[in-house]
Write a protein that holds these residues in place. Structure first.
Motif, PDB file in Angstrom:
ATOM      1  N   GLY A 421       0.806  -1.217   0.000  1.00 51.00           N
ATOM      2  CA  GLY A 421       0.000   0.000   0.000  1.00 51.00           C
ATOM      3  C   GLY A 421       0.829   1.252   0.000  1.00 51.00           C
ATOM      4  O   GLY A 421       2.050   1.239  -0.057  1.00 51.00           O
ATOM      5  N   GLY A 422       0.107   2.399   0.051  1.00 50.85           N
ATOM      6  CA  GLY A 422       0.761   3.701   0.055  1.00 50.85           C
ATOM      7  C   GLY A 422       0.886   4.226   1.460  1.00 50.85           C
ATOM      8  O   GLY A 422       1.030   3.471   2.423  1.00 50.85           O
ATOM      9  N   VAL A 423       0.763   5.562   1.563  1.00 53.68           N
ATOM     10  CA  VAL A 423       0.938   6.207   2.858  1.00 53.68           C
ATOM     11  C   VAL A 423      -0.396   6.589   3.489  1.00 53.68           C
ATOM     12  O   VAL A 423      -0.422   7.235   4.532  1.00 53.68           O
ATOM     13  CB  VAL A 423       1.836   7.453   2.701  1.00 53.68           C
ATOM     14  CG1 VAL A 423       3.221   7.054   2.248  1.00 53.68           C
ATOM     15  CG2 VAL A 423       1.209   8.443   1.726  1.00 53.68           C
ATOM     16  N   GLY A 424      -1.503   6.243   2.850  1.00 52.77           N
ATOM     17  CA  GLY A 424      -2.818   6.539   3.415  1.00 52.77           C
ATOM     18  C   GLY A 424      -3.417   7.849   2.975  1.00 52.77           C
ATOM     19  O   GLY A 424      -4.288   8.385   3.661  1.00 52.77           O
ATOM     20  N   LEU A 425      -2.971   8.378   1.814  1.00 55.42           N
ATOM     21  CA  LEU A 425      -3.522   9.635   1.305  1.00 55.42           C
ATOM     22  C   LEU A 425      -4.245   9.476  -0.023  1.00 55.42           C
ATOM     23  O   LEU A 425      -4.818  10.447  -0.517  1.00 55.42           O
ATOM     24  CB  LEU A 425      -2.410  10.683   1.139  1.00 55.42           C
ATOM     25  CG  LEU A 425      -1.807  11.251   2.422  1.00 55.42           C
ATOM     26  CD1 LEU A 425      -0.635  12.170   2.094  1.00 55.42           C
ATOM     27  CD2 LEU A 425      -2.843  11.986   3.225  1.00 55.42           C
ATOM     28  N   GLY A 426      -4.205   8.279  -0.586  1.00 56.07           N
ATOM     29  CA  GLY A 426      -4.788   8.088  -1.918  1.00 56.07           C
ATOM     30  C   GLY A 426      -6.274   8.369  -1.961  1.00 56.07           C
ATOM     31  O   GLY A 426      -6.762   9.135  -2.804  1.00 56.07           O
ATOM     32  N   LEU A 427      -7.050   7.758  -1.052  1.00 56.47           N
ATOM     33  CA  LEU A 427      -8.493   7.977  -1.040  1.00 56.47           C
ATOM     34  C   LEU A 427      -8.845   9.372  -0.547  1.00 56.47           C
ATOM     35  O   LEU A 427      -9.858   9.944  -0.959  1.00 56.47           O
ATOM     36  CB  LEU A 427      -9.176   6.917  -0.185  1.00 56.47           C
ATOM     37  CG  LEU A 427      -9.195   5.494  -0.770  1.00 56.47           C
ATOM     38  CD1 LEU A 427      -9.825   4.509   0.201  1.00 56.47           C
ATOM     39  CD2 LEU A 427      -9.920   5.478  -2.104  1.00 56.47           C
ATOM     40  N   THR A 428      -8.030   9.930   0.344  1.00 58.39           N
ATOM     41  CA  THR A 428      -8.270  11.307   0.789  1.00 58.39           C
ATOM     42  C   THR A 428      -8.147  12.276  -0.382  1.00 58.39           C
ATOM     43  O   THR A 428      -9.009  13.159  -0.575  1.00 58.39           O
ATOM     44  CB  THR A 428      -7.257  11.674   1.886  1.00 58.39           C
ATOM     45  OG1 THR A 428      -7.359  10.746   2.958  1.00 58.39           O
ATOM     46  CG2 THR A 428      -7.518  13.076   2.406  1.00 58.39           C
ATOM     47  N   ILE A 429      -7.095  12.098  -1.175  1.00 54.78           N
ATOM     48  CA  ILE A 429      -6.921  12.953  -2.345  1.00 54.78           C
ATOM     49  C   ILE A 429      -8.031  12.717  -3.353  1.00 54.78           C
ATOM     50  O   ILE A 429      -8.556  13.657  -3.968  1.00 54.78           O
ATOM     51  CB  ILE A 429      -5.541  12.706  -2.975  1.00 54.78           C
ATOM     52  CG1 ILE A 429      -4.440  13.140  -1.993  1.00 54.78           C
ATOM     53  CG2 ILE A 429      -5.398  13.443  -4.289  1.00 54.78           C
ATOM     54  CD1 ILE A 429      -3.034  12.826  -2.463  1.00 54.78           C
ATOM     55  N   ALA A 430      -8.443  11.454  -3.524  1.00 52.61           N
ATOM     56  CA  ALA A 430      -9.499  11.137  -4.492  1.00 52.61           C
ATOM     57  C   ALA A 430     -10.812  11.811  -4.122  1.00 52.61           C
ATOM     58  O   ALA A 430     -11.495  12.380  -4.988  1.00 52.61           O
ATOM     59  CB  ALA A 430      -9.679   9.620  -4.577  1.00 52.61           C
ATOM     60  N   ARG A 431     -11.192  11.782  -2.855  1.00 55.66           N
ATOM     61  CA  ARG A 431     -12.446  12.428  -2.461  1.00 55.66           C
ATOM     62  C   ARG A 431     -12.343  13.944  -2.595  1.00 55.66           C
ATOM     63  O   ARG A 431     -13.293  14.601  -3.031  1.00 55.66           O
ATOM     64  CB  ARG A 431     -12.810  12.047  -1.019  1.00 55.66           C
ATOM     65  CG  ARG A 431     -13.983  12.829  -0.482  1.00 55.66           C
ATOM     66  CD  ARG A 431     -14.497  12.294   0.832  1.00 55.66           C
ATOM     67  NE  ARG A 431     -15.420  11.173   0.627  1.00 55.66           N
ATOM     68  CZ  ARG A 431     -16.137  10.616   1.615  1.00 55.66           C
ATOM     69  NH1 ARG A 431     -16.017  11.058   2.851  1.00 55.66           N
ATOM     70  NH2 ARG A 431     -16.949   9.611   1.368  1.00 55.66           N
ATOM     71  N   THR A 432     -11.190  14.496  -2.218  1.00 49.88           N
ATOM     72  CA  THR A 432     -11.023  15.949  -2.360  1.00 49.88           C
ATOM     73  C   THR A 432     -11.140  16.365  -3.820  1.00 49.88           C
ATOM     74  O   THR A 432     -11.785  17.374  -4.156  1.00 49.88           O
ATOM     75  CB  THR A 432      -9.663  16.379  -1.796  1.00 49.88           C
ATOM     76  OG1 THR A 432      -9.565  15.961  -0.431  1.00 49.88           O
ATOM     77  CG2 THR A 432      -9.490  17.889  -1.881  1.00 49.88           C
ATOM     78  N   MET A 433     -10.530  15.573  -4.715  1.00 51.74           N
ATOM     79  CA  MET A 433     -10.616  15.885  -6.146  1.00 51.74           C
ATOM     80  C   MET A 433     -12.045  15.699  -6.671  1.00 51.74           C
ATOM     81  O   MET A 433     -12.492  16.447  -7.544  1.00 51.74           O
ATOM     82  CB  MET A 433      -9.653  14.994  -6.923  1.00 51.74           C
ATOM     83  CG  MET A 433      -8.188  15.323  -6.703  1.00 51.74           C
ATOM     84  SD  MET A 433      -7.692  16.932  -7.408  1.00 51.74           S
ATOM     85  CE  MET A 433      -7.787  17.995  -5.979  1.00 51.74           C
ATOM     86  N   ALA A 434     -12.766  14.699  -6.158  1.00 49.66           N
ATOM     87  CA  ALA A 434     -14.163  14.511  -6.580  1.00 49.66           C
ATOM     88  C   ALA A 434     -15.012  15.709  -6.185  1.00 49.66           C
ATOM     89  O   ALA A 434     -15.847  16.184  -6.969  1.00 49.66           O
ATOM     90  CB  ALA A 434     -14.720  13.224  -5.974  1.00 49.66           C
TER      91      ALA A 434
END
Length: 471
Positions: A421-434
């Motif tokens: 996995g990553g550092v735990g920011l992928g879905l956070t960034i995805a929702r912010t971009m959505a």
């Protein structure tokens, strides 16, 4: 029985207060006017009675004593001379003082209010004919006895010393036609007028607050939106000025934070590069690989953190975007990179959105699916807007963590380890971009295993300025 509750919105509260206030004020004004009218009527009747008494006293004093009774005219409203026992009434000191002032103390005036039945005139004696006479006075109600008249008993001394007692009817009251109309139609018109007034005032009072609320909501999507216009009443202008000042401070704060993070990231590049070169010289291959992996994770953390900070400061205009073209472009890029990605369905829709933000959101979701499942499916459908789905057949996420994974640096350790996995920011960034694109991101576990991420465009508030239409 359901209890009435006070309205929650400010417009409804103002409407209710104004409506009840106008109706209450109108009712109070009507009652006050009615009381004043009655008082004026009583004063006018008392004044007319005083004039009649003064004139009649002068006539009686000029006539011989034996003819005085004949000078009083017939009829229910004519004064009558009391013969025999004088009826007892309630003293009227106000009218007594008024007559005493006009006639002088020698008249020895005394005014009393008689009960209703004592005021009725005696009917004339019946003639010796066999046919009975109609009731006296004539009954205009067609059979019902008329109400007792309102009268006063006035005792006074004439100039020759004779004391006479006279019953004076006060005359009819003001006809109903002269009084303010208090009918159901009048009350309905009053209520409708009050409701219209209350509605207009409530709309005027809450319109600036609604505009401020709309702009404040849009501020979360775009810090560079135009400032509020300074107009309206003084309080509204002060609120708009304070809001514009807050927007300027927020923009300055975000820019300062972004610049600081960019400077930190830039300054870390050089020592991280030197560290990487030194790590390459480590003799133990296994230790070297672990150290390089840790350093790569640190670099990913720095880059993702910088990207997350830059999102709030960047602005992107709204443009028309073909949904099918975007999905096919993402699929082709992934296939060229050797990944198993497919696109299903054609929507034939174009949307007004921020394309870079939407592409970044979908790219993060696609990378997430490929990382944990090795394959992904892209699809879109028209459901009150456009819904874009990224599906996989990976291990999924526990149901109680479906919302928590959107928090920064939150990771699911069991199913999505740090090694893969990553550092735990992928879905956070995805929702912010959505949200920046004008949509909303939700994830859910699929039946049979796997995860499905849905980006719904067109379901947010109008502040996102999102539009959907057919090509």
């Amino acid at each position: 029985m359901k209890r009435l509750t006070w309205p929650a919105s400010m417009a409804s509260q103002l409407f209710a207060i104004l409506l009840l206030g106008v109706i209450g004020a109108a009712a109070l004004a009507f009652i006050t006017a009615s009381l004043e009218r009655r008082q004026a009527e009583r004063h006018a009747r008392s004044q007319r009675l005083s004039d009649r008494v003064v004139d009649l006293k002068a006539v009686l004093e000029a006539a011989p004593e034996g003819l005085r009774a004949t000078l009083l005219g017939p009829g229910p409203e004519a004064p009558r001379l009391v013969e025999g026992q004088v009826p007892v009434g309630t003293p009227d000191p106000k009218l007594t003082g008024q007559l005493a002032q006009r006639l002088g103390g020698a008249a020895n005036v005394l005014v009393s209010e008689l009960p209703g039945e004592a005021c009725r005139p005696r009917p004339p004696p019946a003639p010796p004919a066999a046919r009975p006479l109609p009731p006296w006075p004539p009954d205009p109600s067609g059979g019902r006895p008329p109400p007792p008249p309102d009268c006063r008993l006035i005792a006074l001394d004439l100039r020759d010393g004779q004391r006479v007692a006279l019953i004076f009817p006060l005359g009819p009251k003001a006809p109903p036609a002269d009084r303010p109309p208090l009918t159901p139609a009048f009350l309905l018109v009053l209520a409708i007028a009050a409701a219209i007034l209350a509605l207009v005032v409530s709309r005027l009072a809450t319109a600036p607050l609604a505009r401020l609320s709309k702009v404040a909501t849009a501020l979360g999507d775009d810090l560079d939106q135009p400032p509020l216009q300074i107009e309206g009443p003084q309080e509204v202008r002060q609120a708009a000025s304070a809001f514009n000042a807050m927007q300027i401070r927020l923009k300055a704060h975000v820019q300062e934070r972004t610049q600081m993070l960019a400077a930190i990231t830039h300054d870390l590049q050089t020592p991280m590069t030197r560290q990487r070169l030194r790590l390459e010289k480590v003799g133990d291959p296994e230790l070297r690989a672990q150290l390089i992996a840790d350093q790569s994770a640190m670099l990913d953390l720095i880059r993702d953190g910088l990207d997350l900070a830059r999102m709030t400061g960047e602005t992107e205009p709204l443009v028309e975007l073909d949904v099918d073209s975007l999905l096919h472009a993402l699929c082709e890029d992934a296939v060229r990179a050797g990944h198993d990605v497919s696109v299903g369905g054609e929507t034939g829709l174009t949307i007004q959105t921020r394309p870079q933000a939407l592409q970044r959101c979908l790219s993060n979701l696609l990378d997430n699916a490929l990382k944990y499942a090795g394959a992904a499916d892209l699809s879109a459908s028209s459901e009150l807007g456009v819904v874009i789905r990224v599906s996989d057949r990976g291990p999924g996420i526990p149901s109680d963590l479906l919302e928590a994974v959107f928090q920064p640096f939150h990771r699911v350790e069991r199913s999505r380890s740090r090694r893969t996995g990553g550092v735990g920011l992928g879905l956070t960034i995805a929702r912010t971009m959505a949200e920046r694109a004008g949509g909303d991101l939700q994830i859910a576990n699929r039946a049979g295993g796997g995860l499905e991420a849905s980006v719904r465009l067109g379901a947010r508030s109008p502040t996102s300025a999102l539009g959907v239409r057919n090509r």
